[in-house]
Write a protein that holds these residues in place. Sequence first.
Motif, PDB file in Angstrom:
ATOM      1  N   GLN A 111       3.675   1.729  -1.204  1.00  0.00           N
ATOM      2  CA  GLN A 111       4.431   1.912  -2.446  1.00  0.00           C
ATOM      3  C   GLN A 111       3.626   2.674  -3.498  1.00  0.00           C
ATOM      4  O   GLN A 111       4.139   2.978  -4.572  1.00  0.00           O
ATOM      5  CB  GLN A 111       4.864   0.547  -2.993  1.00  0.00           C
ATOM      6  N   ASN A 112       2.380   2.999  -3.189  1.00  0.00           N
ATOM      7  CA  ASN A 112       1.512   3.710  -4.118  1.00  0.00           C
ATOM      8  C   ASN A 112       1.446   5.200  -3.795  1.00  0.00           C
ATOM      9  O   ASN A 112       1.744   5.625  -2.684  1.00  0.00           O
ATOM     10  CB  ASN A 112       0.104   3.121  -4.063  1.00  0.00           C
ATOM     11  N   LYS A 113       1.059   5.971  -4.800  1.00  0.00           N
ATOM     12  CA  LYS A 113       0.940   7.415  -4.614  1.00  0.00           C
ATOM     13  C   LYS A 113      -0.167   7.735  -3.620  1.00  0.00           C
ATOM     14  O   LYS A 113      -1.201   7.058  -3.599  1.00  0.00           O
ATOM     15  CB  LYS A 113       0.611   8.096  -5.956  1.00  0.00           C
ATOM     16  N   THR A 169       0.829  -1.202   0.000  1.00  0.00           N
ATOM     17  CA  THR A 169       0.000   0.000   0.000  1.00  0.00           C
ATOM     18  C   THR A 169       0.861   1.248   0.000  1.00  0.00           C
ATOM     19  O   THR A 169       0.611   2.207  -0.759  1.00  0.00           O
ATOM     20  CB  THR A 169      -0.918   0.023   1.241  1.00  0.00           C
ATOM     21  N   THR A 184      -5.605   4.239  -3.816  1.00  0.00           N
ATOM     22  CA  THR A 184      -5.147   2.994  -3.200  1.00  0.00           C
ATOM     23  C   THR A 184      -5.293   3.126  -1.696  1.00  0.00           C
ATOM     24  O   THR A 184      -4.745   4.058  -1.094  1.00  0.00           O
ATOM     25  CB  THR A 184      -3.682   2.688  -3.548  1.00  0.00           C
TER      26      THR A 184
END
Length: 335
Positions: A93-95, A91, A100
């Motif tokens: 690792q997402n923008k 999670t 997300t």
Amino acid sequence: MKKLIAIIMTITLLAAVLAGCSSKKEAGGDAKAQSVEFPTKSINMIVGYSAGGSTDIFARLVAKYLEDLWGQTVVVTNVNGGGGAIGFTQTLQNKPDGYTVTISNGASLTIGASGNVDFTYQDFDNLGRMIIEDEVLLVSKDSPYTSLQDLIEDAKTNPGKLKVGFAGLGGFTHLAAAKFINDTGMKVGNIGYGSGSEAVVGVMGDFVDFCMQQPGEFASQFEAGELKALAIMSDERHPSDALANIPTAKEQGVDFATYQWRGISAPKGLPEEVKTKWEEALTEIANNPEFQAEVEEILLARVDCITGDEFESWLDSEDAWISPLMKELGLTEEK
């Protein structure tokens, strides 16, 4: 000639100012034009556990109501491993754009406090706690204990005689049981199991004397008469008919309450307007009687929604007992 030049310069300056005003209006516009349109595409909801468990069921239930509310698809992605740690890591690792999110729960605190990962719950924008699942203290149907005080007194009188079963070393149910044992002054042995359902089977088979679990892990065995529930660790009795007769610990003179919980969190750094839209959506879903009924029926849980700063403050208060207890139990890796 000088007058002509001055007039031309004045006209040029006015034109520049007007152009600047026009471009500012186009770029910024009024408050309505500046507002973030969200969501405009599908949402990815990461579940750090396998399909079919309580966290997964909760996620799919929330996803259904979000789709109805926002008109966008919500994709539930199961990323199993590390007791939820892999899902939390993925999670992050997402923008931080709101598209997300992950399902947060007691593991959000215990995993971070363990020191085995490079994140804590503070690395997330914690949007809302949606439901709570009461911890219930269970013994076998043939157990000699008929009340919580019976169990506590025997454990104090005969240190080390009793054994408690728990799911996952350092997991939330382990810590909830450990806190109860510490607070009441009991002295017991510990046996760890791979899951809550295995700990329940351990109680039924008299391999351990008691355990603390959420209703979803033992409801069928309890209804079949294979277990006795001595206390529910809540401020009030359970709302479901199946569990309504279980007395609270406080009713029995033991000032103790704790529960598992589930909510929604996202990578830290969401735009404020996106955070607000998430918080408003979660609150609206929580206030929906149909959602409340499904939570009670399917998860044997209760809706208890807090969002934003209130949720963050509550997490701080939970961490205030979880982190020291993990250190006391030797479950924290020193860095």
